[in-house]
Design a protein around this motif. Structure first.
Motif, PDB file in Angstrom:
ATOM      1  N   ALA A 478       2.345 -44.966  75.081  1.00  0.00           N
ATOM      2  CA  ALA A 478       1.855 -44.025  74.074  1.00  0.00           C
ATOM      3  C   ALA A 478       2.426 -44.348  72.703  1.00  0.00           C
ATOM      4  O   ALA A 478       1.710 -44.331  71.690  1.00  0.00           O
ATOM      5  CB  ALA A 478       2.215 -42.599  74.486  1.00  0.00           C
ATOM      6  N   GLY A 479       3.742 -44.637  72.634  1.00  0.00           N
ATOM      7  CA  GLY A 479       4.353 -44.950  71.341  1.00  0.00           C
ATOM      8  C   GLY A 479       3.789 -46.227  70.746  1.00  0.00           C
ATOM      9  O   GLY A 479       3.526 -46.307  69.537  1.00  0.00           O
ATOM     10  N   MET A 480       3.590 -47.243  71.578  1.00  0.00           N
ATOM     11  CA  MET A 480       3.055 -48.507  71.087  1.00  0.00           C
ATOM     12  C   MET A 480       1.622 -48.340  70.587  1.00  0.00           C
ATOM     13  O   MET A 480       1.251 -48.877  69.535  1.00  0.00           O
ATOM     14  CB  MET A 480       3.110 -49.537  72.222  1.00  0.00           C
ATOM     15  CG  MET A 480       2.864 -50.950  71.773  1.00  0.00           C
ATOM     16  SD  MET A 480       4.201 -51.526  70.709  1.00  0.00           S
ATOM     17  CE  MET A 480       3.381 -52.869  69.889  1.00  0.00           C
ATOM     18  N   GLY A 481       0.831 -47.582  71.333  1.00  0.00           N
ATOM     19  CA  GLY A 481      -0.537 -47.345  70.884  1.00  0.00           C
ATOM     20  C   GLY A 481      -0.572 -46.596  69.569  1.00  0.00           C
ATOM     21  O   GLY A 481      -1.384 -46.912  68.678  1.00  0.00           O
ATOM     22  N   TRP A 482       0.283 -45.609  69.435  1.00  0.00           N
ATOM     23  CA  TRP A 482       0.339 -44.834  68.185  1.00  0.00           C
ATOM     24  C   TRP A 482       0.703 -45.745  67.018  1.00  0.00           C
ATOM     25  O   TRP A 482       0.061 -45.708  65.955  1.00  0.00           O
ATOM     26  CB  TRP A 482       1.360 -43.723  68.370  1.00  0.00           C
ATOM     27  CG  TRP A 482       1.414 -42.705  67.258  1.00  0.00           C
ATOM     28  CD1 TRP A 482       0.672 -42.683  66.121  1.00  0.00           C
ATOM     29  CD2 TRP A 482       2.266 -41.556  67.198  1.00  0.00           C
ATOM     30  NE1 TRP A 482       0.992 -41.601  65.348  1.00  0.00           N
ATOM     31  CE2 TRP A 482       1.976 -40.880  65.985  1.00  0.00           C
ATOM     32  CE3 TRP A 482       3.240 -41.036  68.035  1.00  0.00           C
ATOM     33  CZ2 TRP A 482       2.632 -39.720  65.603  1.00  0.00           C
ATOM     34  CZ3 TRP A 482       3.893 -39.869  67.661  1.00  0.00           C
ATOM     35  CH2 TRP A 482       3.594 -39.217  66.456  1.00  0.00           C
ATOM     36  N   GLU A 500       9.978 -48.814  65.534  1.00  0.00           N
ATOM     37  CA  GLU A 500      11.419 -48.691  65.716  1.00  0.00           C
ATOM     38  C   GLU A 500      11.757 -47.614  66.748  1.00  0.00           C
ATOM     39  O   GLU A 500      12.653 -47.787  67.574  1.00  0.00           O
ATOM     40  CB  GLU A 500      12.081 -48.361  64.372  1.00  0.00           C
ATOM     41  CG  GLU A 500      12.159 -49.542  63.416  1.00  0.00           C
ATOM     42  CD  GLU A 500      13.110 -50.613  63.932  1.00  0.00           C
ATOM     43  OE1 GLU A 500      14.308 -50.328  64.091  1.00  0.00           O
ATOM     44  OE2 GLU A 500      12.627 -51.737  64.210  1.00  0.00           O
ATOM     45  N   GLU A 501      11.019 -46.500  66.713  1.00  0.00           N
ATOM     46  CA  GLU A 501      11.262 -45.420  67.672  1.00  0.00           C
ATOM     47  C   GLU A 501      10.907 -45.849  69.093  1.00  0.00           C
ATOM     48  O   GLU A 501      11.548 -45.431  70.061  1.00  0.00           O
ATOM     49  CB  GLU A 501      10.445 -44.183  67.278  1.00  0.00           C
ATOM     50  CG  GLU A 501      10.671 -42.978  68.166  1.00  0.00           C
ATOM     51  CD  GLU A 501       9.844 -41.775  67.739  1.00  0.00           C
ATOM     52  OE1 GLU A 501       9.899 -40.750  68.432  1.00  0.00           O
ATOM     53  OE2 GLU A 501       9.123 -41.876  66.719  1.00  0.00           O
ATOM     54  N   TRP A 518       3.682 -56.952  66.821  1.00  0.00           N
ATOM     55  CA  TRP A 518       3.040 -56.003  65.914  1.00  0.00           C
ATOM     56  C   TRP A 518       3.981 -55.528  64.805  1.00  0.00           C
ATOM     57  O   TRP A 518       3.559 -55.296  63.673  1.00  0.00           O
ATOM     58  CB  TRP A 518       2.531 -54.807  66.728  1.00  0.00           C
ATOM     59  CG  TRP A 518       1.333 -55.161  67.560  1.00  0.00           C
ATOM     60  CD1 TRP A 518       1.319 -55.518  68.868  1.00  0.00           C
ATOM     61  CD2 TRP A 518      -0.014 -55.216  67.115  1.00  0.00           C
ATOM     62  NE1 TRP A 518       0.053 -55.788  69.279  1.00  0.00           N
ATOM     63  CE2 TRP A 518      -0.800 -55.605  68.221  1.00  0.00           C
ATOM     64  CE3 TRP A 518      -0.644 -54.972  65.903  1.00  0.00           C
ATOM     65  CZ2 TRP A 518      -2.175 -55.766  68.140  1.00  0.00           C
ATOM     66  CZ3 TRP A 518      -2.023 -55.117  65.820  1.00  0.00           C
ATOM     67  CH2 TRP A 518      -2.778 -55.516  66.927  1.00  0.00           C
ATOM     68  N   GLU A 519       5.265 -55.365  65.113  1.00  0.00           N
ATOM     69  CA  GLU A 519       6.206 -54.895  64.091  1.00  0.00           C
ATOM     70  C   GLU A 519       6.330 -55.916  62.961  1.00  0.00           C
ATOM     71  O   GLU A 519       6.413 -55.543  61.778  1.00  0.00           O
ATOM     72  CB  GLU A 519       7.572 -54.638  64.722  1.00  0.00           C
ATOM     73  CG  GLU A 519       8.576 -54.035  63.741  1.00  0.00           C
ATOM     74  CD  GLU A 519       9.933 -53.788  64.372  1.00  0.00           C
ATOM     75  OE1 GLU A 519      10.537 -52.740  64.091  1.00  0.00           O
ATOM     76  OE2 GLU A 519      10.388 -54.659  65.150  1.00  0.00           O
TER      77      GLU A 519
END
Length: 617
Positions: A478-482, A500-501, A518-519
């Motif tokens: 979920a965090g990566m998709g966001w 980062e989160e 992606w980062e």
């Protein structure tokens, strides 16, 4: 006389006597034998009670015989075809000729219209009006007994033929069947019956017989009503309580059903079906599985020939993730229940759990062939075809299943996968919308819908869905998709902070590789060159088998650009998203930035999204 002829005569006899359930069953059997006889379809239309099913039968008759008069007349009465003037009875045949030729005489001429003629005309008009009202009223009653009566039924004829009324509604020249086709219309097999384990005599024989007839047509309130009358006279009959428990279980009232099964057991502890029924009710509730197993084992101890108990034990093993044990039990069930579609269905589920997709497909097809009305077989077919990678073929069985079962959350998710594989993304999104309507607290569904929005480049909608999923459950996916949706949607600063989160949630080198890939792009977009170079190097430092080859190649290209002493930016690429898994995307975005400074990155957001409400808790 052949078996088909014998059944045909019995079906006609049942229809003439008004026994529509028996006639419907017999004509269903005839249509299983031969679907190409239009008269079977016409007679079938006279046994069904729902108007759209009646229309379906008549249309099937017309397909076999486009000139079938009975089928055309029935569709005209239903308002699905315009009235054929050739079928209207001529006016001169609709009434008797009351005109009398009087002898020529010198007597004064009679009035132009005699009183007798007036009464006859008025009476005829009133009768015609009554008939029109009755027919029009009948057309508005969906459960009325069929109007279409085939010509060779030899029913009593009226004394005076009456013309068919003209239907006022606008009729289509080519009638169409509206609504889902009833599964019994597929006609290869009737619905897998509910077995009647015991059928013993009782003092109030008529009430008991009526209850059993209600049982055969699945009229569960009727079963309860009549059996309650019988049990007041014979309270020591365990089968009465058992059948009442069955009626309640089939109505979805498993809790109350358990009480009746228990009452049957207290009356006669040797009565095996009551243990089976109580176990089924407990399985339906999804609790007290240990007690359900104990009941099933007791049922088999009381009656070793109770094949359904082996079948339910196999279901219990599947629930507890023991497909090998389930297959052993199903072998015993198959010996007692030969050619049972339910056994084939359970075998297919067991093979699918074991990853033996070819064997699972064979059993799913067998269950579907044995009983085309067995809805779970369509669901299993769709799931197996998805596992085999035949996603386009999975669409049809899943659509059939969801046409009738509209509350199956997992089936909507399966359908969304099938639609997506068939490149029917709008329909995939609708399937997930239906799934979320059933459960708005499922992070997995929000993630899947967010990925579909990414594939359609609807980035703001994707952001909202991934955010909802992350707030429901903080997972790496979920965090990566966001974060990806923020980056592709034009919010690189917010995206970097989310990357980062999410780092703390990454559990494998493959997940870290995806995150660094992606980062680094978000840092380039923010013109934080040194930080971007460090992140690309982190990606390349991971084990080779954890990094996708295209990611590693792109990282090397970007490093060649970023570490050059002069600015040679690459042109920015239009973001594209190609989904390869639930956790990653292979989209590539070039930012065209070069390293010209050595400083600690200071992050700047280029835009800030307006907060959106979180999912209702």
């Amino acid at each position: 006389m052949t078996a088909e002829d014998t059944i045909y005569e019995e079906a006609l006899s049942a229809l003439k006597s008004g026994d529509l359930p028996r006639a419907r069953d017999l004509f269903t059997r005839l249509l299983r034998m031969n679907q190409n006889k239009p008269e079977y379809w016409v007679y079938m239309s006279a046994t069904v009670e729902i108007a759209r099913e009646r229309a379906y039968c008549l249309q099937e008759a017309l397909k076999r015989d486009p000139h079938n008069v009975d089928a055309r007349r029935g569709l005209q009465i239903l308002g699905l075809q315009p009235v054929d003037e050739a079928q209207v009875i001529p006016l001169k045949w609709q009434k008797r000729n009351w005109e009398v030729v009087a002898p020529v005489s010198e007597a004064p001429a009679p009035p132009l219209i005699s009183p007798r003629t007036v009464f006859a005309v008025v009476g005829g008009l009133l009768a015609l009006a009554v008939i029109v009202v009755l027919v029009v009223t009948g057309l508005n009653r969906p459960r009325q007994r069929p109007i279409v009566i085939p010509r060779d039924l030899n029913l009593p004829a009226t004394m005076t033929p009456t013309p068919l009324p003209t239907v006022a509604a606008q009729a289509s020249p080519s009638p169409t069947f509206i609504g889902p086709t009833p599964l019994w219309m597929k006609l290869q097999a009737t619905y897998t019956p509910t077995p009647l384990y015991v059928n013993t005599p009782h003092p109030i024989s008529e009430a008991y017989r009526i209850a059993m007839r209600a049982y055969s047509r699945q009229d569960w309130p009727g079963v309860l009503n009549y059996l309650q009358q019988v049990v007041t006279v014979q309270p020591d009959a365990p089968d009465l309580y058992y059948h009442m428990g069955e009626a309640l279980r089939f109505q979805g009232n498993a809790e109350q059903a358990i009480a009746y099964y228990s009452q049957a057991i207290s009356v006669n502890p040797q009565f095996a079906p009551a243990y089976l029924g109580r176990a089924r009710a407990r399985l339906a509730l999804g609790k007290e599985l240990d007690k359900a197993r104990q009941d099933l084992e007791t049922a088999l101890a009381r009656d070793p020939q109770l094949g359904e108990a082996y079948l339910e034990l196999a279901h219990l093993e599947l629930i507890e993730k023991n497909p090998e044990e389930a297959l052993q039990l199903l072998a015993q069930a198959d010996s007692l229940l030969p050619d049972s579609p339910l056994v084939a269905l359970a075998r297919g589920e067991a093979y699918l759990a074991l990853g033996e997709v070819d064997a699972a497909l064979e059993q799913a097809q067998r269950a579907n062939t044995l009983d085309l009305t067995l809805l779970p077989a369509y669901r299993l077919l769709g799931a197996v075809l998805l596992e085999k990678g035949e996603v386009e073929q999975a669409v049809e069985p899943l659509e059939t299943y969801l046409l009738y079962e509209t509350n199956d959350l997992e089936a909507y998710i399966l359908a969304s996968r099938a639609y997506e594989g068939a490149n029917r993304l709008p329909e995939a999104l609708k399937a997930l919308d239906r799934a979320l309507a059933l459960n708005s607290r499922s992070p997995e569904i929000y993630i899947r819908r967010g990925e579909l929005y990414l594939a359609q480049e609807e980035f703001d909608k994707a952001i909202d869905d991934f955010k909802a999923a992350f707030r429901l459950k903080k997972t790496y996916t979920a965090g990566m998709g966001w974060a990806k949706a923020l980056l592709l949607g034009g919010y690189p600063g917010d995206a970097y902070m989310k990357f980062e989160e999410t780092k703390a949630l990454a559990e494998s080198d493959a997940q870290k590789a995806e995150l660094y890939y992606w980062e680094a792009q978000s840092l380039e977009k923010l013109n934080e060159v040194i930080a971007a170079i460090n992140t690309w190097n982190k990606l390349l430092a991971l084990p080779e088998d954890a990094v996708k080859p295209e990611w590693a190649e792109y990282a090397r290209q970007r490093l060649q650009v970023l570490v050059t002493p002069t600015r040679t930016p690459l042109p920015s690429a239009t973001p594209t998203v190609t989904r390869t898994s639930a956790a990653s995307s292979t989209a590539t975005r070039a930012s065209g930035l070069t390293a010209t400074a050595t400083r600690t990155p200071t992050l700047r957001t280029t835009a800030t999204r307006t907060p959106t409400p979180s999912p209702t808790k």
